[in-house]
Design an enzyme around this catalytic site. Structure first.
Site, PDB file in Angstrom:
ATOM      1  N   GLN A  52       1.029  -1.342  -0.114  1.00 52.04           N
ATOM      2  CA  GLN A  52      -0.127   0.011  -0.052  1.00 52.04           C
ATOM      3  C   GLN A  52       0.891   1.272   0.222  1.00 52.04           C
ATOM      4  OE1 GLN A  52      -2.334   1.526   3.286  1.00 52.04           O
ATOM      5  NE2 GLN A  52      -4.238   0.967   2.116  1.00 52.04           N
TER       6      GLN A  52
ATOM      7  N   TYR B 226      -5.988  11.262   3.430  1.00 55.24           N
ATOM      8  CA  TYR B 226      -4.717  11.436   2.776  1.00 55.24           C
ATOM      9  C   TYR B 226      -4.695  12.382   1.654  1.00 55.24           C
ATOM     10  CZ  TYR B 226      -3.191   8.433   6.670  1.00 55.24           C
ATOM     11  OH  TYR B 226      -3.186   8.055   8.106  1.00 55.24           O
TER      12      TYR B 226
ATOM     13  N   ARG C 263      -8.020   2.211  -2.415  1.00 57.22           N
ATOM     14  CA  ARG C 263      -8.712   2.064  -1.239  1.00 57.22           C
ATOM     15  C   ARG C 263      -9.304   3.696  -0.924  1.00 57.22           C
ATOM     16  NH1 ARG C 263      -7.570   0.337   5.249  1.00 57.22           N
ATOM     17  NH2 ARG C 263      -9.672  -0.515   5.168  1.00 57.22           N
TER      18      ARG C 263
ATOM     19  N   GLY D 252      -8.886  -6.997   9.871  1.00 58.06           N
ATOM     20  CA  GLY D 252      -7.756  -6.394  10.462  1.00 58.06           C
ATOM     21  C   GLY D 252      -7.249  -6.545  11.658  1.00 58.06           C
TER      22      GLY D 252
END
Length: 395
Positions: free
Chosen positions: A102, A175, A227, A318
């Site tokens: 990622q 982000y 994502r 996760g």
């Protein structure tokens, strides 16, 4: 062993085959060296979880030094990182899992302390609402934007050279990729901002660069994932309709779409009249054209089955893989009763969780870990954002 559909193999259109439909979510370890190189602690953490999932997505790696978002972050910003990245890819793939790196640029979700005196950057000079002490970023120039786009391409090339099976663009959790698409952080009036179409341009140019790099250097089955955070809770900000349109526009440029939500049962946080789970809405929008990874509070096999029955093609797990590294193996061994859905702070060394990550989990992530020592009510994040989504916890 029960006949769970998530244990069946999965084949992407590029012919890459996963041994099952379980994906290990990208989770921040904060355990890399100061310069972004991989540590032995991280390699042991991944090795302990490599046996079960069909695909493992790494913790995020920055594509350029000024894109670093936090201390202890993995980097893919220069060729010095290649030896460690090769070790990481080998570790992840040792038992047949496919490895995805990622990659991201943090943008305004950083600060001058982390960047060693350099001002963070973004689409516009607007500080993030959260955290409260966010700094005003430098507005990226046309030249700087194009340099970051090239950085994504170079990072992809390094992922290819390191032996990964794909990359995932982290366009979620507020982000830089998300910052350009959001009216909250992008209030430009040039070709990179303004209308929804113009705010989408940065992500599309990054995808173009990444696709060209993959075509030139990678095997035919090398994956490009994306994502996405479905909504922002700020006003103005990204709404579900915006994200569904974004998914529609990029689906021809990617090999899978990966949601970032704290619960796979989540409905819209902004529109209380919209009662359809977000996961199902994305599945309908994609219409089977590319795979969708569902995620969020998957703990037991029936949760994973429910994600697939809700329209996802793959299931990301996760926090539960922190608590139970052998989750897949225990399901396959018909040993579900032994699956841990809570975790003792005293067991984290045994579970190969890096010590600095333990501190992180005990503080910022304490409310989502199901610690056996935590006597408070466990949140399911069906109707609120989780800490890992980049917003304030409560809305």
């Amino acid at each position: 062993m029960k006949n769970y559909q998530f244990l069946d193999p999965f084949q992407f259109k590029k012919n890459l085959v996963l041994k099952n439909k379980i994906v290990m979510s990208p989770m921040t370890t904060m355990a890399s060296f100061y310069n972004g190189m991989i540590t032995q602690d991280e390699l042991e953490y991944y090795a302990a979880r490599a046996g079960g999932p069909g695909m493992i997505i790494t913790a995020v790696a920055n594509v350029s030094e000024e894109g670093k978002g936090f201390e202890g972050e993995l980097s893919v910003a220069n060729d010095e990182m290649l030896p460690g990245l090769k070790q990481l890819a080998t570790t992840i793939k040792k038992d047949g899992a496919k490895g995805i790196l990622q990659i991201f640029h943090a943008g305004r979700k950083s600060n001058s302390k982390i960047l060693r005196g350099t001002q963070p950057v973004s689409a516009s000079p607007i500080a993030a609402i959260y955290p409260k002490d966010s700094e005003v970023p430098h507005e990226l120039s046309e030249t700087e934007i194009k340099k970051i786009i090239l950085d994504f391409g170079q990072a992809t090339k390094r992922a290819i050279l390191a032996g990964f099976d794909g990359i995932e663009l982290h366009g979620a959790n507020t982000y830089l990729l998300q910052q350009f698409y959001s009216e909250n952080s992008n209030q430009r009036s040039d070709s990179w901002g303004g209308s929804r179409e113009k705010r989408m341009k940065f992500a599309l140019e990054v995808l173009k660069e990444v696709n060209q790099t993959v075509e030139k250097y990678a095997r035919p089955d090398f994956l490009i994932g994306y994502r996405i955070s479905p909504e922002e809770i700020e006003t103005p900000g990204i709404r579900l309709e915006d994200s569904l349109e974004f998914a529609k526009q990029i689906k021809g440029e990617i090999d899978y779409l990966h949601l970032s939500i704290g619960s796979y049962k989540r409905t819209s946080l902004n529109d209380s009249t919209n009662k359809v789970p977000i996961l199902k809405q994305f599945a309908e929008k994609l219409n089977g054209e590319i795979p969708l990874i569902g995620v969020g509070s998957v703990e037991l096999p029936h949760d994973a089955e429910d994600v697939l029955n809700s329209g996802a093609d793959l299931v990301a797990i996760g926090r539960e893989l922190l608590r139970e590294p052998k989750w897949v193996e225990k399901v396959m061994a018909d040993d579900e009763k032994s699956i841990r859905t809570s975790i003792s702070p005293l067991d984290m060394n045994e579970l190969k969780i890096p010590s600095v990550m333990q501190t992180y989990l005990n503080t910022a992530f304490n409310s989502v870990m199901h610690f056996t020592t935590d006597k408070t009510l466990v949140e399911n994040y069906q109707n609120q954002v989780a800490p890992m989504e980049g917003f304030e916890k409560k809305i």
